[in-house]
Motif scaffolding. Structure first.
Motif, mmCIF file in Angstrom:
data_model
loop_
_atom_site.group_PDB
_atom_site.id
_atom_site.type_symbol
_atom_site.label_atom_id
_atom_site.label_comp_id
_atom_site.label_asym_id
_atom_site.label_seq_id
_atom_site.Cartn_x
_atom_site.Cartn_y
_atom_site.Cartn_z
ATOM 1 N N GLU A 1 0.800 -1.219 0.000
ATOM 2 C CA GLU A 1 0.000 0.000 0.000
ATOM 3 C C GLU A 1 0.836 1.274 0.000
ATOM 4 O OE1 GLU A 1 -2.783 -0.151 3.167
ATOM 5 O OE2 GLU A 1 -4.307 -1.016 1.862
ATOM 6 N N VAL B 1 6.840 8.669 7.281
ATOM 7 C CA VAL B 1 6.697 9.820 8.159
ATOM 8 C C VAL B 1 5.334 9.737 8.826
ATOM 9 C CG1 VAL B 1 6.448 12.310 8.197
ATOM 10 C CG2 VAL B 1 8.195 11.250 6.769
ATOM 11 N N ALA C 1 -6.305 12.274 10.517
ATOM 12 C CA ALA C 1 -6.794 12.104 9.154
ATOM 13 C C ALA C 1 -7.389 13.397 8.598
ATOM 14 C CB ALA C 1 -7.826 10.984 9.123
ATOM 15 N N ASP C 2 -8.113 14.131 9.429
ATOM 16 C CA ASP C 2 -8.777 15.344 8.921
ATOM 17 C C ASP C 2 -7.772 16.374 8.402
ATOM 18 O OD1 ASP C 2 -11.250 14.309 9.389
ATOM 19 O OD2 ASP C 2 -12.002 16.045 10.499
ATOM 20 N N LEU D 1 -4.969 15.733 7.014
ATOM 21 C CA LEU D 1 -4.508 15.236 5.730
ATOM 22 C C LEU D 1 -5.562 15.472 4.652
ATOM 23 C CD1 LEU D 1 -1.732 13.874 5.648
ATOM 24 C CD2 LEU D 1 -2.898 11.728 5.237
ATOM 25 N N LEU D 2 -6.827 15.247 5.012
ATOM 26 C CA LEU D 2 -7.917 15.461 4.070
ATOM 27 C C LEU D 2 -8.020 16.946 3.706
ATOM 28 C CD1 LEU D 2 -10.655 13.082 5.526
ATOM 29 C CD2 LEU D 2 -9.456 12.852 3.357
ATOM 30 N N GLU E 1 -5.641 18.982 3.576
ATOM 31 C CA GLU E 1 -4.546 19.258 2.658
ATOM 32 C C GLU E 1 -4.903 18.801 1.237
ATOM 33 O OE1 GLU E 1 0.151 18.213 2.540
ATOM 34 O OE2 GLU E 1 -0.833 18.393 4.485
ATOM 35 N N ALA E 2 -5.566 17.641 1.162
ATOM 36 C CA ALA E 2 -5.992 17.128 -0.141
ATOM 37 C C ALA E 2 -6.988 18.096 -0.777
ATOM 38 C CB ALA E 2 -6.630 15.747 0.029
ATOM 39 N N ARG F 1 -9.466 6.454 -1.311
ATOM 40 C CA ARG F 1 -8.192 6.401 -0.598
ATOM 41 C C ARG F 1 -7.264 7.422 -1.218
ATOM 42 N NH1 ARG F 1 -3.545 3.522 1.016
ATOM 43 N NH2 ARG F 1 -2.907 2.703 -0.989
ATOM 44 N N ILE F 2 -6.660 8.211 -0.370
ATOM 45 C CA ILE F 2 -5.655 9.149 -0.867
ATOM 46 C C ILE F 2 -4.364 8.889 -0.120
ATOM 47 C CG2 ILE F 2 -7.275 10.984 -1.463
ATOM 48 C CD1 ILE F 2 -6.235 12.353 1.204
ATOM 49 N N ARG F 3 -3.274 9.353 -0.689
ATOM 50 C CA ARG F 3 -2.013 9.250 0.009
ATOM 51 C C ARG F 3 -1.269 10.560 -0.127
ATOM 52 N NH1 ARG F 3 2.583 5.493 -2.023
ATOM 53 N NH2 ARG F 3 4.084 7.046 -1.426
ATOM 54 N N LEU F 4 -0.809 11.058 0.989
ATOM 55 C CA LEU F 4 -0.062 12.306 0.992
ATOM 56 C C LEU F 4 1.107 12.140 1.924
ATOM 57 C CD1 LEU F 4 -2.624 15.237 1.296
ATOM 58 C CD2 LEU F 4 -0.895 14.939 -0.456
ATOM 59 N N ARG G 1 1.531 9.044 3.998
ATOM 60 C CA ARG G 1 0.437 8.533 4.818
ATOM 61 C C ARG G 1 -0.806 8.366 3.981
ATOM 62 N NH1 ARG G 1 -1.747 11.361 9.461
ATOM 63 N NH2 ARG G 1 -2.726 9.366 9.819
ATOM 64 N N GLY G 2 -1.533 7.301 4.239
ATOM 65 C CA GLY G 2 -2.758 7.065 3.498
ATOM 66 C C GLY G 2 -3.971 7.267 4.374
ATOM 67 N N VAL G 3 -5.058 7.714 3.777
ATOM 68 C CA VAL G 3 -6.337 7.788 4.486
ATOM 69 C C VAL G 3 -7.382 7.165 3.580
ATOM 70 C CG1 VAL G 3 -8.126 9.287 5.427
ATOM 71 C CG2 VAL G 3 -5.739 9.929 5.662
ATOM 72 N N ARG G 4 -8.163 6.249 4.141
ATOM 73 C CA ARG G 4 -9.248 5.655 3.367
ATOM 74 C C ARG G 4 -10.527 5.996 4.090
ATOM 75 N NH1 ARG G 4 -12.473 1.001 2.113
ATOM 76 N NH2 ARG G 4 -11.963 0.088 0.080
ATOM 77 N N ARG G 5 -11.461 6.614 3.392
ATOM 78 C CA ARG G 5 -12.714 7.018 4.006
ATOM 79 C C ARG G 5 -13.870 6.757 3.049
ATOM 80 N NH1 ARG G 5 -12.342 10.160 8.806
ATOM 81 N NH2 ARG G 5 -10.618 9.129 9.859
ATOM 82 N N MET H 1 -14.919 13.191 0.592
ATOM 83 C CA MET H 1 -14.613 12.169 1.606
ATOM 84 C C MET H 1 -15.130 12.603 2.977
ATOM 85 S SD MET H 1 -10.722 11.236 0.401
ATOM 86 C CE MET H 1 -10.417 9.861 1.522
ATOM 87 N N GLY I 1 -14.791 13.233 6.659
ATOM 88 C CA GLY I 1 -13.805 13.433 7.716
ATOM 89 C C GLY I 1 -14.454 13.181 9.067
#
Lengths: 831, 244
Positions: A522, A809, A814-815, A817-818, A820-821, B176-179, B182-186, B227, B229
């Motif tokens: 992953e 890192v 999670a929020d 990061l979201l 930022e997306a 799922r995104i990755r930045l 780190r990945g986040v799946r929601r 997504m 949050g």
């Protein structure tokens, strides 16, 4: 009576024909068996431990009439099925040479169903098997008949089992077998350990006498010939590849008959193999062996090894244990050994003759590891051991065992409780917890009692628990065991072509190369390159349950770091020694000059912490501000610490962005000047590292911690809440991960004291989160933090900083990061 | 490619408390996604819920898998959060409200009471789904297979026909995104402005990656993703979407 002679004649003749005489401990074990005493034998490798364990059985069996009814006499349990098979082979020879008429069989996961059934109908004299198979056998309805006449139980390599969940399962199995065969005596075979009494107690599990097993110790053997391989090249400050020492490693392989090259992780094995072949001008037969390789591939390597056809094998812990791999005369340990006892056992793999010294090289892969290797050498010289402490038996294993017991026949709760608490790991189990486990097995054990009508086991009017229906036993058999694999994905060679809709790649079938953990797969993006099965592969994508890869052109560099994190964290014992070495400049001259110079530079530019202190450095670098701390508590504890520190810094509005860690320290960076914050009193390091972080902060983090969720999943599978093959989802372990995360969230909110959450928390304390060690660390450093604000990174700090880019890192919730997306999207829209 | 309406509006409802909610339009209907997974249609004062899968745990229990029996109350708790946030006049549960045909008959008394309280004072419509073709047997509320609302069809399974605007569920989209490693799946909403697929709200409902063919084929010209949050919904760049 003939029994008074030390050895029956046939045996004495056999020893003489080999030019041997029986060793003292072998005779002692025969006497122990005659006296009906259970015994722990601690002996170094090559001392004839296995033969010592089996001689009493062979002697008794030889004295029996040839036309005896078949009955199981001796049960042998090994931690590895390969070891069971190997021992069987090694026993057949003396038995045949002495002309003994003895039936000897193995039973492992590979044994056919027909053969397993036959072993119940017509048991062999000696059965060699594994803890999981024992669990299956005692859950069999004919277990009583099979084990009723058992005389002897031999537990091999028990030091490697006792502190694990498999050890818990085995202790429960041992207690059960002893109940069925009260006359049987047990013998445990072990390498040297720190606390022999712990093993003696373990071996007494279920012993009606209630006494500890007797102890027979074989002194030392020849001291190992251990040294640190000193490469000419400059040692890197960080990293785990040992690339700098490749020429010396290759030269050592060339100069010896057969070499085992031990590494700590699969990825290091891949890397080492690759690098060795790069310099392998003479085309020496160098092979690769690790648990993720295709089974057929592994068997080939093992066969070639036994046949003496290999010059070297690069391997992971899969080859750690007692299998005799023939003529190994050198062990090379890449990287730091992480623990003194582990090192001693690995080194024992070279040279299976006790009187000759084993020869081994340690190859530290960075400067910190040099100190660690020196510490390990000292420990070995003093024969100091750092095997882990015993811990209370796991509750998920208890639940599994309770179902197994009921599958064999009706049980009374009182009798089962007495039997289970006679097993050493469960001696302190309370009746309340036991009852909770029983209720868990029956209906899930929820406060909201809604599953009564579906109960797996039911309490009858006669006060006995019985299984609900035959399907339950079937379910149990599918789920037995304590080894829960991380979800693995097959690695298949193929060519990927994006489908029209940009969805899953279409692949053209190719060969399966092995398996990788799902979480490793992953982390990759299409086009990333990594090493696997000895070659550099290009990651194309994940299709169904498979990772699709393609070959790369020769000379391509792997992009994804080959160090996927050490399996074993630095032992507390070695950490303490490294701290002491660091704090004593008088000891530095014993280290290689470049390490001494490095430490002297640290003393000039920053501070050398005293043995009891923890050093914290803060400094700016690029447009970020960094905080580096050196607790020396191993990466798992540091990872947890890093998570908690970033939360606290976030709350203090110091805007942390992420952190990395290694076995020695951790580095947190962010957007606010932490030196200034400390100077202004905004940030107090004593408060930042206060152990109250293990309260609310920890609880809050556990809610979303992927490690905690993984820990919970393991417990749920072992306890039988979630089946290994979840209904309707057999095809994908990946969806199971999803489901147990959801279950964890719900259970945590609605029944935080549930048995499974208790089991998961107990695991987190010592497992992936290493909370216990973190707690000890925080109390150790209280009031002993020494801080240095610097203008730039210090010599020690560099070694941690260099992990950036190598290691994942960790960062915020999670929020964040979201958000930022979302920001990225806004920028795209504006462009 | 269709132009989409991206704008942020502050919903005037009492419970939003100034937090900007991203909103978009589906077939011309204003839609406000909520981090519980519910979707609010202001012009209709309607709240849509999808794939609640109530009583999934008790459905598994019959097969000897004893998942914690709290999924129904956990799911109803997030429904309650959404209802409190928007105070809708009508609620439409878009199918698979129960995990199986008899789920509605197995509700624990406490959960049944919670549900009745949520239903009180507003219209409640159960659409049928593949898991619950009879919808919610024995419960309050109307039942339908599909319904048109403000010119948009609401149904459980997305229809593959025509350009008729549609809101559906069934597929349990997740992204799922990755930045920065780190990945986040929601769970997520996915829409191209004409069709919208809602995330599943069930506590034990799994998710299907939006990169999967089953979802991709509904959106030939691409789609946007919102997504869920912990505290709000995030519209994320489609360039960041990753397969599982």
């Amino acid at each position: 009576m003939a029994g008074d002679a030390p050895l029956p004649e046939a045996f004495a003749r056999w020893f003489a024909s080999r030019g041997w005489s029986p060793r003292a401990h072998q005779l002692e074990l025969i006497a122990q068996a005659r006296a009906g005493r259970s015994t722990l034998l601690i002996a170094p490798t090559g001392a004839g431990k296995t033969l010592a364990g089996f001689l009493p059985s062979l002697i008794e069996l030889a004295a029996q009439p040839a036309d005896r009814t078949s009955s199981l006499h001796t049960l042998y349990i090994s931690p590895l099925k390969a070891l069971a098979v190997d021992i069987a082979r090694n026993l057949e020879r003396p038995a045949a040479e002495m002309g003994l008429d003895i039936r000897l069989e193995t039973r492992t996961g590979d044994t056919s169903a027909t053969k397993r059934a036959r072993q119940f109908e017509r048991p062999p004299d000696i059965l060699l098997t594994t803890p999981e198979q024992l669990a299956l056998m005692i859950a069999h309805k004919d277990a009583r008949a099979l084990f009723g006449g058992l005389r002897r139980i031999v537990l091999d390599e028990i030091h490697s089992l006792v502190t694990s969940k498999r050890g818990d399962l085995l202790a429960l199995g041992l207690a059960r077998v002893r109940k069925l065969a009260p006359e049987a005596t047990a013998v445990g075979l072990s390498a040297t350990v720190r606390e022999p009494d712990q093993l003696r107690r373990y071996l007494a599990s279920g012993d009606p006498s209630g006494e500890l097993a007797d102890l027979v110790t074989v002194a030392g053997g020849a001291a190992a010939n251990l040294s640190i391989l000193q490469p000419n090249a400059v040692l890197p400050l960080a990293g785990h590849t040992s690339r700098h020492a490749m020429a010396e490693i290759y030269a050592a392989i060339r100069a010896h008959r057969t070499t085992l090259v031990f590494v700590n992780t699969r990825m290091q094995a891949e890397f080492m193999f690759q690098e060795l072949w790069r310099v392998n001008e003479e085309n020496l037969a160098i092979a690769l062996h690790h648990g993720s390789l295709d089974v057929g591939q592994r068997r080939k390597v093992e066969a070639a090894m036994t046949a003496g056809k290999l010059k070297a094998v690069v391997c992971t812990a899969t080859l750690d244990l007692g299998i005799d791999w023939g003529d190994v005369d050198l062990v090379i340990n890449i990287g730091a050994p992480k623990g003194a006892s582990r090192l001693i056992q690995r080194v024992g793999r070279a040279n299976h003759r006790m009187d000759e010294p084993s020869k081994a090289y340690l190859v530290p892969s960075n400067r910190f590891e040099i100190m660690e290797c020196h510490a390990a050498l000292e420990a070995v010289a003093e024969a100091a051991q750092d095997t882990p402490d015993a811990k209370p038996g796991a509750l998920d294993v208890l639940a599994q065992h309770l179902l197994g017991l009921t599958c064999a026949g009706p049980i009374s709760a009182d009798a089962a409780f007495a039997e289970i608490t006679s097993a050493a790991p469960y001696a302190a189990l309370t009746r309340e917890t036991f009852d909770a486990a029983l209720t868990f097995v029956a209906t899930g054990g929820y406060a909201l009692k809604s599953y009564e009508r579906f109960a797996k086991i039911r309490l009858g009017k006669d006060g006995l628990w019985r299984v609900g229906d035959a399907r339950v036993a079937q379910q149990y058999r599918m789920n037995v065991g304590t080894i829960v694999e991380s979800p693995m994905l097959k690695v298949r060679l193929g060519r990927a072509r994006a489908s029209r809709t940009g969805g899953s790649p279409v692949l053209f079938g190719g060969r399966v190369l092995g398996e990788v953990e799902e979480y490793f797969a992953e982390t990759m993006l299409a086009g990333d390159t990594f090493i696997f099965a000895g070659e550099v592969l290009r990651f194309e994508g994940i299709a169904g349950n498979e990772v699709v890869v393609s070959r790369t052109q020769a000379g391509t560099d792997p992009k994804i770091p080959s160090y996927a994190g050490g399996k074993f964290p630095l032992s507390t014992f070695l950490a303490e020694r490294v701290r002491r070495m660091l704090a004593s400049p008088a000891e530095w001259p014993r280290l290689p000059k470049q390490v001494g110079d490095w430490l002297a530079l640290q003393a000039r530019k920053s501070v050398i912490p005293k043995r009891t202190q923890m050093l914290v450095e803060t400094f700016p670098r690029s447009d970020r501000f960094h905080l580096v701390a050196f607790p020396f508590e191993g990466r798992l504890a540091h990872q947890t610490l890093g998570m908690l520190l970033t939360r606290r810094l976030e709350r203090l509005r110091l805007r942390p962005l992420g952190f990395v860690c290694n076995d020695y320290g951790l580095c947190v960076w962010g957007l606010s000047d932490m030196s200034a914050a400390i100077a202004d009193g905004v940030l107090s390091l004593d408060a930042l590292f206060d152990s109250d972080m293990l309260g609310d902060d920890l609880e809050e983090w556990l809610q979303e911690s992927a490690l905690m969720k993984r820990t919970f999943r393991y417990c749920a599978v072992i306890a039988g809440l979630i089946e290994r093959r979840f209904p309707g989802q057999e095809k994908s372990g990946r969806q199971v991960t999803m489901s147990t995360d959801l279950v964890y969230d719900v259970l945590r909110r609605h029944e935080p004291d549930h048995l499974l959450l208790r089991a998961a928390r107990a695991d987190a304390a010592t497992g992936l989160l290493d909370l216990q060690r973190l707690a000890q660390c925080l109390s150790r450093i209280r009031g002993r933090i020494v801080h240095k604000a610097l203008g730039r990174v210090s010599p020690l700090g560099v070694s941690v900083m260099l992990e950036i880019g190598r290691e994942a890192v960790y960062g915020e919730a999670a929020d964040t990061l979201l958000a930022e997306a979302e920001e990225i999207m806004m920028q795209e829209a504006a462009a | 490619m269709r132009a989409l309406h991206h704008r942020t509006l502050t919903f005037p409802g009492p419970a939003i408390q100034g937090l900007p909610q991203p909103a978009f339009s589906v077939g011309g209907l204003e839609a406000v996604p909520h981090h519980s997974g519910a979707l609010y249609l202001p012009s209709e004062r309607a709240l849509l819920l999808s794939d609640l899968h109530l009583e999934k745990a008790s459905s598994y229990a019959a097969r000897g898998v004893f998942l914690p029996p709290y999924d129904t109350r956990a799911t109803l708790a997030s429904v309650a959060v959404a209802i409190a946030a928007f105070e809708p006049r009508q609620v439409i549960s878009m199918g698979d409200s129960f995990h199986d045909r008899t789920g509605s008959l197995r509700l624990e008394p406490d959960d049944a009471t919670t549900l009745r309280r949520l239903q009180a004072g507003r219209d409640w419509l159960w659409l049928t789904g593949n898991h619950d073709p009879d919808a919610a047997r024995g419960l309050e509320g109307e039942v339908a297979d599909e319904i048109a609302l403000g010119g948009v069809m609401l149904r459980h399974e997305p229809a593959h026909r025509g350009a008729e605007p549609e809101i559906a569920g069934h597929l349990h989209p997740a992204a799922r995104i990755r930045l920065r490693g780190r990945g986040v799946r929601r769970r997520c909403f996915i829409s191209d402005g004409n069709r919208l697929v809602m995330p599943a709200m069930g506590a034990y409902a799994g998710g299907l990656n939006v990169r999967d063919g089953a979802i991709q084929r509904l959106f030939d010209d691409g789609a946007d993703v919102w997504m869920l949050g912990d505290a709000r919904v995030f519209q994320v760049s489609r360039t960041l979407l990753m397969p599982d």
